[in-house]
Write a protein that holds these residues in place. Structure first.
Motif, PDB file in Angstrom:
ATOM      1  N   UNK A 128      50.051  14.455  31.715  1.00 24.63           N
ATOM      2  CA  UNK A 128      50.184  14.775  33.131  1.00 24.63           C
ATOM      3  C   UNK A 128      48.806  14.886  33.749  1.00 24.63           C
ATOM      4  N   UNK A 129      48.682  14.458  35.008  1.00 21.23           N
ATOM      5  CA  UNK A 129      47.368  14.506  35.653  1.00 21.23           C
ATOM      6  C   UNK A 129      47.514  14.469  37.163  1.00 21.23           C
ATOM      7  N   UNK A 130      46.504  14.997  37.823  1.00 22.15           N
ATOM      8  CA  UNK A 130      46.393  14.925  39.274  1.00 22.15           C
ATOM      9  C   UNK A 130      45.671  13.617  39.587  1.00 22.15           C
ATOM     10  N   UNK A 131      46.302  12.746  40.366  1.00 23.37           N
ATOM     11  CA  UNK A 131      45.800  11.384  40.552  1.00 23.37           C
ATOM     12  C   UNK A 131      45.627  11.009  42.019  1.00 23.37           C
ATOM     13  N   UNK A 132      44.761  10.016  42.241  1.00 21.98           N
ATOM     14  CA  UNK A 132      44.561   9.436  43.573  1.00 21.98           C
ATOM     15  C   UNK A 132      44.581   7.920  43.440  1.00 21.98           C
ATOM     16  N   UNK A 203      56.279   8.551  32.393  1.00 24.97           N
ATOM     17  CA  UNK A 203      55.524   7.300  32.473  1.00 24.97           C
ATOM     18  C   UNK A 203      54.940   6.970  33.845  1.00 24.97           C
ATOM     19  N   UNK A 204      55.154   7.823  34.852  1.00 27.13           N
ATOM     20  CA  UNK A 204      54.601   7.545  36.180  1.00 27.13           C
ATOM     21  C   UNK A 204      53.073   7.514  36.160  1.00 27.13           C
ATOM     22  N   UNK A 205      52.459   8.310  35.290  1.00 27.46           N
ATOM     23  CA  UNK A 205      51.002   8.321  35.185  1.00 27.46           C
ATOM     24  C   UNK A 205      50.469   6.956  34.772  1.00 27.46           C
ATOM     25  N   UNK A 206      51.126   6.320  33.814  1.00 27.36           N
ATOM     26  CA  UNK A 206      50.703   4.983  33.379  1.00 27.36           C
ATOM     27  C   UNK A 206      50.861   3.965  34.505  1.00 27.36           C
ATOM     28  N   UNK A 207      51.901   4.129  35.311  1.00 28.19           N
ATOM     29  CA  UNK A 207      52.105   3.222  36.440  1.00 28.19           C
ATOM     30  C   UNK A 207      50.996   3.379  37.469  1.00 28.19           C
ATOM     31  N   UNK A 208      50.622   4.620  37.767  1.00 34.76           N
ATOM     32  CA  UNK A 208      49.525   4.867  38.705  1.00 34.76           C
ATOM     33  C   UNK A 208      48.241   4.213  38.200  1.00 34.76           C
ATOM     34  N   UNK A 209      47.970   4.358  36.927  1.00 29.52           N
ATOM     35  CA  UNK A 209      46.756   3.757  36.357  1.00 29.52           C
ATOM     36  C   UNK A 209      46.812   2.235  36.402  1.00 29.52           C
ATOM     37  N   UNK A 210      48.013   1.664  36.206  1.00 27.65           N
ATOM     38  CA  UNK A 210      48.151   0.206  36.238  1.00 27.65           C
ATOM     39  C   UNK A 210      47.908  -0.348  37.635  1.00 27.65           C
ATOM     40  N   UNK A 215      42.478   9.532  37.675  1.00 21.11           N
ATOM     41  CA  UNK A 215      42.689  10.962  37.528  1.00 21.11           C
ATOM     42  C   UNK A 215      41.512  11.721  38.128  1.00 21.11           C
ATOM     43  N   UNK A 216      41.824  12.808  38.810  1.00 17.91           N
ATOM     44  CA  UNK A 216      40.740  13.680  39.286  1.00 17.91           C
ATOM     45  C   UNK A 216      40.793  15.046  38.608  1.00 17.91           C
ATOM     46  N   UNK A 217      41.878  15.323  37.888  1.00 15.07           N
ATOM     47  CA  UNK A 217      41.975  16.591  37.149  1.00 15.07           C
ATOM     48  C   UNK A 217      43.089  16.512  36.117  1.00 15.07           C
ATOM     49  N   UNK A 218      42.863  17.146  34.975  1.00 17.68           N
ATOM     50  CA  UNK A 218      43.908  17.321  33.962  1.00 17.68           C
ATOM     51  C   UNK A 218      44.509  18.704  34.204  1.00 17.68           C
ATOM     52  N   UNK A 219      45.495  18.749  35.066  1.00 13.18           N
ATOM     53  CA  UNK A 219      45.960  20.036  35.587  1.00 13.18           C
ATOM     54  C   UNK A 219      46.642  20.908  34.546  1.00 13.18           C
ATOM     55  N   UNK A 220      47.344  20.310  33.559  1.00 17.20           N
ATOM     56  CA  UNK A 220      47.921  21.143  32.497  1.00 17.20           C
ATOM     57  C   UNK A 220      46.819  21.888  31.757  1.00 17.20           C
ATOM     58  N   UNK A 281      53.585  -1.427  30.306  1.00 10.68           N
ATOM     59  CA  UNK A 281      53.010  -0.204  30.865  1.00 10.68           C
ATOM     60  C   UNK A 281      53.199   0.951  29.887  1.00 10.68           C
ATOM     61  N   UNK A 282      54.382   1.015  29.265  1.00  7.76           N
ATOM     62  CA  UNK A 282      54.659   2.093  28.321  1.00  7.76           C
ATOM     63  C   UNK A 282      53.719   2.077  27.125  1.00  7.76           C
ATOM     64  N   UNK A 283      53.208   0.913  26.790  1.00  9.44           N
ATOM     65  CA  UNK A 283      52.277   0.812  25.668  1.00  9.44           C
ATOM     66  C   UNK A 283      51.010   1.623  25.933  1.00  9.44           C
ATOM     67  N   UNK A 284      50.738   1.886  27.203  1.00  9.07           N
ATOM     68  CA  UNK A 284      49.534   2.622  27.584  1.00  9.07           C
ATOM     69  C   UNK A 284      49.816   4.088  27.906  1.00  9.07           C
ATOM     70  N   UNK A 285      51.049   4.487  27.755  1.00  7.15           N
ATOM     71  CA  UNK A 285      51.430   5.857  28.061  1.00  7.15           C
ATOM     72  C   UNK A 285      50.784   6.849  27.087  1.00  7.15           C
TER      73      UNK A 285
END
Length: 323
Positions: A128-132, A203-210, A215-220, A281-285
């Motif tokens: 999980x991450x805070x993303x832009x 898997x939404x994080x991997x989609x954002x990266x694709x 990421x601007x923060x690892x909020x967990x 995409x899941x391969x990069x999760x």
């Protein structure tokens, strides 16, 4: 803080092979629907990587050998699942820890029964991450003051985590404009500029990266190292009436968590069966951890932040909530 409500529609998908009887608050419906010695129990979940162990456990027969069949129903977040469990719509549910603590602090009869999912504890390498979006002028969580930030539901763990990231970066979390959006809708909203940032999980994080997002923060990790993010729970009434069934669910879930932790390739494969994320995409999760037991220290840290942010009118009783 002005809050914009987005996308409250809840998608429901039943995946069990055995049909379920109607749920209720008394009688046989409390125990789930029985057929040929097998009991079907309804479980409310969020369609994210976190719950892959349940799908694997169902497929591998960990629940079946204990006489259980799972009927898995998806919802937007734990805040929506809690009332479903309390009302008897679901026998079990998956929820983030903050939503469970909010419920318990309001005297809602919830009881965690099995561990759910945990952070990797590694900054920049968490699930999980805070993303832009790509080329965003936002470079740190402090820059989110006055900006729209998507979380899956209000007053849950994602809001607490974003607030802590903003606070850690030297900003004022009360200046953030939170908007509510399902995880699977966040990548398109972020890429389209309808929001400024999103607290996403795989898997939404991997989609954002694709899409070129960053990421601007690892909020967990900002909340606590090795954070227990979510657990499986039931109502206290159901646990009292059906102790043997709850025990079977606990045992099967523990076996499923261990199997998922040891078989990452199978986790990635099973996720394609209940999300629309492409295999490439899941391969990069980044997969989370699925430990056998919750991290009590991390839950207590989360509870302190919840009190600081005003999520609880009265402090939750963790002794009553946790197994």
């Amino acid at each position: 803080m002005r809050r914009l409500l987005i996308g409250l529609a809840t998608a429901t998908v039943l995946v069990a092979a055995t049909a379920c009887g109607s749920s209720g608050s008394s009688g046989d419906s409390d125990k789930g629907a029985s057929s040929g010695g097998t009991t079907t129990v309804k479980v409310g979940i969020v369609p994210i990587v976190d719950v892959a162990p349940l799908y694997l456990g169902q497929q591998k027969g960990f629940y079946g050998k204990r006489g259980l069949t799972l009927s898995l129903t998806t919802a937007q977040g734990g805040a929506a699942i809690v009332p479903g469990v309390v009302s008897g719509q679901f026998q079990f549910g998956f929820s983030n820890m903050t939503s469970l603590m909010v419920a318990q602090s309001k005297d809602m009869p919830v009881r965690a029964v099995a561990n759910g999912v945990a952070s990797t504890g590694v900054e920049g390498k968490d699930f999980g991450a805070l993303t832009v979006k790509k080329d965003s002028p936002i470079k740190s969580a402090k820059d989110l003051e006055g900006k729209k930030v998507a979380i899956n539901t209000f007053k849950n763990i994602t809001e607490t985590a974003v607030r802590q990231s903003v606070r850690t970066a030297g900003g004022d979390p009360d200046e953030v404009e939170f908007v509510e959006l399902a995880f699977d809708q966040m990548p398109a909203a972020l890429d389209g500029g309808r929001i400024d940032a999103a607290m996403v999980v795989e898997p939404a994080l991997a989609t954002v990266k694709s899409q070129g997002g960053t990421e601007i923060a690892s909020s967990w990790v900002d909340v606590a190292k090795d954070l227990t993010v979510a657990m499986y729970f039931t109502s206290t009434q159901y646990a009292q009436k059906n102790p043997e069934l709850v025990k079977k669910f606990q045992e099967a879930t523990a076996e499923s968590l261990a199997y998922a932790d040891a078989h990452p390739d199978e986790v990635r494969r099973i996720v394609t069966t209940y999300t629309k994320i492409p295999a490439a995409v899941l391969a990069k999760v980044t997969l989370p951890k699925w430990p056998a037991e919750p991290n009590r220290d991390s839950i207590e840290a989360l509870e302190r932040l919840g009190r600081q942010d005003g999520l609880f009118k009265t402090a939750p009783d963790l002794a009553k909530l946790l197994p």
